[in-house]
Design a protein around this motif. Structure first.
Motif, short mmCIF file in Angstrom:
data_model
loop_
_atom_site.label_atom_id
_atom_site.label_comp_id
_atom_site.label_asym_id
_atom_site.label_seq_id
_atom_site.Cartn_x
_atom_site.Cartn_y
_atom_site.Cartn_z
N LEU A 136 -8.78 39.47 41.06
CA LEU A 136 -9.28 40.64 40.54
C LEU A 136 -9.03 41.65 41.53
O LEU A 136 -8.99 41.78 42.72
CB LEU A 136 -10.68 40.72 40.73
CG LEU A 136 -11.59 39.87 39.26
CD1 LEU A 136 -13.05 39.68 39.43
CD2 LEU A 136 -10.98 40.40 38.01
N SER A 137 -8.41 43.08 40.89
CA SER A 137 -7.69 44.08 41.65
C SER A 137 -8.23 45.44 41.25
O SER A 137 -8.51 45.51 40.12
CB SER A 137 -6.19 43.91 41.73
OG SER A 137 -5.74 45.11 42.25
N LEU A 138 -8.27 46.31 42.25
CA LEU A 138 -8.46 47.59 41.75
C LEU A 138 -7.13 48.40 41.59
O LEU A 138 -7.16 49.50 41.27
CB LEU A 138 -9.16 48.42 42.92
CG LEU A 138 -10.64 47.96 42.91
CD1 LEU A 138 -11.32 48.63 44.10
CD2 LEU A 138 -11.45 48.06 42.00
N ARG A 139 -6.06 47.65 41.57
CA ARG A 139 -4.77 48.26 41.32
C ARG A 139 -4.67 48.99 40.08
O ARG A 139 -4.84 48.34 39.22
CB ARG A 139 -3.47 47.41 41.63
CG ARG A 139 -3.40 46.94 42.95
CD ARG A 139 -2.25 45.69 43.27
NE ARG A 139 -2.15 45.26 44.45
CZ ARG A 139 -1.28 45.41 45.09
NH1 ARG A 139 0.06 46.12 44.52
NH2 ARG A 139 -1.18 44.91 46.38
N PRO A 140 -4.22 50.25 39.80
CA PRO A 140 -4.06 50.75 38.56
C PRO A 140 -2.94 50.08 38.08
O PRO A 140 -1.75 49.77 38.33
CB PRO A 140 -3.74 52.41 38.80
CG PRO A 140 -3.22 52.22 40.34
CD PRO A 140 -3.74 51.17 41.04
N GLY A 141 -3.07 49.90 36.37
CA GLY A 141 -2.16 49.42 35.79
C GLY A 141 -1.89 48.06 35.76
O GLY A 141 -0.99 47.42 35.19
N THR A 142 -2.70 47.18 36.43
CA THR A 142 -2.75 45.77 36.27
C THR A 142 -3.09 45.31 34.89
O THR A 142 -3.72 46.04 34.33
CB THR A 142 -3.39 45.12 37.50
OG1 THR A 142 -4.92 45.49 37.44
CG2 THR A 142 -3.12 45.45 38.70
N GLN A 143 -2.59 44.07 34.76
CA GLN A 143 -3.18 43.37 33.31
C GLN A 143 -4.62 43.23 33.00
O GLN A 143 -5.37 42.84 34.00
CB GLN A 143 -2.45 42.11 33.24
CG GLN A 143 -2.18 41.46 31.80
CD GLN A 143 -1.22 40.23 32.10
OE1 GLN A 143 -1.06 39.71 32.74
NE2 GLN A 143 -0.92 40.07 30.49
#
Length: 236
Positions: free
Chosen positions: A166-173
């Motif tokens: 689980l990530s806060l990176r923008p544009g992740t799937q």
């Protein structure tokens, strides 16, 4: 009808003394000889049973017919989580069990508020396993998820198979799309404040895929539960 977990293998027609935990539960409920129960041993399905003896230190039952009831989700999700502090980890274990988690790996991450080691970590593991058992008794699951021993995140990551993080990176799937067509996966979720950049980079370098739930930032105990709800409902 009370549902109880019995760690001893069960078989139709058997007469046995309940293990200490189940026996205490029967005593607290003040059940009497002749009372019907449902027992499960975590090996699949459940059994009808009847209390035959209520003593101060022993409760005996007779095991009846087996019912081949299963309610596990089609997707087996193994949850690896940076432990949130205080009672939030208890809540996470309980709700993850209700949602069908296959196993839970508590992790000590860089930003973890809860720091456990040694005997204290072992006691917490046993406590969380008890929380998972109680949740199974309540929700109707017949297979108890294993709560693993606490491990440092980086050491665990070095030996773990790649999964989803689980990530806060923008544009992740989106997490639902990333899990399509899988039958099992490991989901890594951070503690309060999320995974440190170095931890997430280490996971991605080992083949983990970054996924996200949506535009809102969820609490450490909420995010994995929301993810489990998406994964287990879409795969059922």
């Amino acid at each position: 009808m009370p549902r109880l977990y019995c760690a001893e293998p069960l078989a139709s027609g058997a007469r046995l003394a309940l293990p200490a935990g189940a026996a205490r539960h029967v005593q607290v409920l003040r059940l009497q000889p002749g009372t019907a129960l449902t027992l499960f041993d975590g090996r699949g399905g459940e059994y009808e049973a009847v209390v035959t003896h209520m003593g101060r230190s022993e409760v005996r039952v007779e095991v009846g017919a087996h019912r081949a009831i299963e309610c596990e989700p089609a997707l087996a999700v193994h949850l690896a989580v940076g432990m949130p502090a205080n009672e939030r980890m208890d809540w996470l274990v309980e709700k993850a069990t209700e949602l069908g988690v296959a196993s839970i790996q508590p992790l000590l991450a860089e930003r973890s508020v809860l720091r456990l080691a040694g005997e204290r970590a072992q006691k917490k593991q046993a406590h969380w396993q008890g929380v998972a058992i109680a949740a199974c008794e309540q929700c109707g699951r017949n297979r108890v998820p294993l709560v693993h021993a606490v491990q440092p995140l980086q050491g665990w990551l070095a030996a773990a198979d790649a999964g989803l993080v689980l990530s806060l990176r923008p544009g992740t799937q989106a997490i639902g799309a990333a899990a399509a067509a899988l039958t099992q996966l490991t989901l890594l979720s951070g503690p309060e404040g999320g995974l440190a950049p170095a931890e997430e980079e280490a996971a991605l370098a080992r083949g983990w895929r970054a996924v996200q739930l949506g535009p809102r930032v969820l609490r450490a105990e909420t995010a994995p539960i929301a993810a489990l709800a998406v994964l287990t409902s879409s795969a059922s």
